[in-house]
Design a protein around this motif. Structure first.
Motif, PDB file in Angstrom:
ATOM      1  N   SER A  18       3.457   2.451   2.865  1.00  0.00           N
ATOM      2  CA  SER A  18       2.694   2.634   4.090  1.00  0.00           C
ATOM      3  C   SER A  18       2.446   1.283   4.760  1.00  0.00           C
ATOM      4  O   SER A  18       2.498   1.157   5.977  1.00  0.00           O
ATOM      5  N   VAL A  19       2.173   0.279   3.937  1.00  0.00           N
ATOM      6  CA  VAL A  19       1.935  -1.091   4.406  1.00  0.00           C
ATOM      7  C   VAL A  19       2.600  -2.050   3.426  1.00  0.00           C
ATOM      8  O   VAL A  19       2.575  -1.833   2.216  1.00  0.00           O
TER       9      VAL A  19
ATOM     10  N   PHE B  19      -4.135  11.737  -3.542  1.00  0.00           N
ATOM     11  CA  PHE B  19      -4.308  12.565  -2.355  1.00  0.00           C
ATOM     12  C   PHE B  19      -3.581  11.946  -1.170  1.00  0.00           C
ATOM     13  O   PHE B  19      -3.277  10.761  -1.152  1.00  0.00           O
ATOM     14  N   ASP B  20      -3.371  12.769  -0.136  1.00  0.00           N
ATOM     15  CA  ASP B  20      -2.786  12.327   1.123  1.00  0.00           C
ATOM     16  C   ASP B  20      -3.895  11.711   1.975  1.00  0.00           C
ATOM     17  O   ASP B  20      -4.783  12.416   2.445  1.00  0.00           O
TER      18      ASP B  20
ATOM     19  N   MET C  18      -1.332   6.810   0.322  1.00  0.00           N
ATOM     20  CA  MET C  18      -1.788   7.556  -0.844  1.00  0.00           C
ATOM     21  C   MET C  18      -3.175   7.037  -1.212  1.00  0.00           C
ATOM     22  O   MET C  18      -3.429   5.834  -1.143  1.00  0.00           O
ATOM     23  N   VAL C  19      -4.086   7.941  -1.566  1.00  0.00           N
ATOM     24  CA  VAL C  19      -5.406   7.542  -2.039  1.00  0.00           C
ATOM     25  C   VAL C  19      -5.657   8.170  -3.412  1.00  0.00           C
ATOM     26  O   VAL C  19      -5.023   9.156  -3.787  1.00  0.00           O
ATOM     27  N   TYR C  20      -6.591   7.570  -4.127  1.00  0.00           N
ATOM     28  CA  TYR C  20      -6.867   7.967  -5.509  1.00  0.00           C
ATOM     29  C   TYR C  20      -8.355   8.204  -5.688  1.00  0.00           C
ATOM     30  O   TYR C  20      -9.173   7.401  -5.235  1.00  0.00           O
TER      31      TYR C  20
ATOM     32  N   ILE D  10       0.882  -1.170   0.000  1.00  0.00           N
ATOM     33  CA  ILE D  10       0.000   0.000   0.000  1.00  0.00           C
ATOM     34  C   ILE D  10       0.917   1.217   0.000  1.00  0.00           C
ATOM     35  O   ILE D  10       1.682   1.425   0.944  1.00  0.00           O
ATOM     36  N   LEU D  11       0.866   1.989  -1.085  1.00  0.00           N
ATOM     37  CA  LEU D  11       1.821   3.072  -1.267  1.00  0.00           C
ATOM     38  C   LEU D  11       1.561   4.237  -0.324  1.00  0.00           C
ATOM     39  O   LEU D  11       0.422   4.508   0.059  1.00  0.00           O
ATOM     40  N   SER D  12       2.656   4.916   0.025  1.00  0.00           N
ATOM     41  CA  SER D  12       2.590   6.098   0.882  1.00  0.00           C
ATOM     42  C   SER D  12       2.588   7.359   0.024  1.00  0.00           C
ATOM     43  O   SER D  12       2.809   7.311  -1.186  1.00  0.00           O
TER      44      SER D  12
END
Length: 167
Positions: free
Chosen positions: A116-117, A158-159, A150-152, A77-79
């Motif tokens: 992140s994970v 987005f943060d 990171m969210v999309y 899970i990307l940061s």
């Protein structure tokens, strides 16, 4: 008499999907001695006990066959500081790991630094669903870093740690 169901236009479905916020993941596995991976937003937890997750991968992806043959894979899970990583793994680059910092997980799957994970999972089921394969996996290793995810949504990143709470 009930009306016949119709399939929504593909442009409507794109608009529908843009309304849903997703995490940004990179799914990786070893193809013999070569690490492979791709960016995936179709990831979800299924169960906490036993820890089970799912990830969906388009069958035409260059990485699909490697994942399909694997016993284990990693879900990173990307940061928020990994825009470079998501760009690389969303591309058709032949060597996505060339300038990437990563290490092998306990079962050999590539775990990407700065994520992140990091999870390593054992593939339990492979289900065919239209154009994709759904991989049902048991989590066998997990590590959580002190980094915002990171969210999309709607074509932008987005943060995930800076979201406004509604409650």
């Amino acid at each position: 008499m009930a009306a016949l169901a119709s399939t929504p236009d593909i442009d409507v479905m794109k608009r529908v999907n843009r309304q849903f916020v997703t995490g940004v993941t990179v799914v990786t596995a070893m193809d013999e001695e070569t690490p492979k991976g791709l960016a995936v937003n179709a990831f979800s937890s299924i169960s906490l006990d036993p820890p089970t997750v799912m990830v969906c991968v388009q069958r035409t992806s260059h990485t699909h066959d490697c994942l399909y043959r694997a016993d284990h894979l990693a879900i990173n899970i990307l940061s928020t500081d990994q825009l470079d990583v998501v760009g690389t793994f969303a591309s058709k680059a032949t060597d996505k790991f060339k300038e990437l910092e990563w290490e092998s997980g306990p079962f050999g799957s590539p775990l990407i630094a700065r994520s992140s994970v990091q999870m390593e999972v054992q593939i339990r089921e492979r289900l065919q669903a239209s154009t994709h394969t759904i991989f049902i996996c048991r989590v066998v290793h997990a590590a959580v870093a002190e980094r915002h995810p990171m969210v999309y949504s709607a074509g932008k990143f987005f943060d995930g740690g800076a979201l406004t709470s509604l409650g």
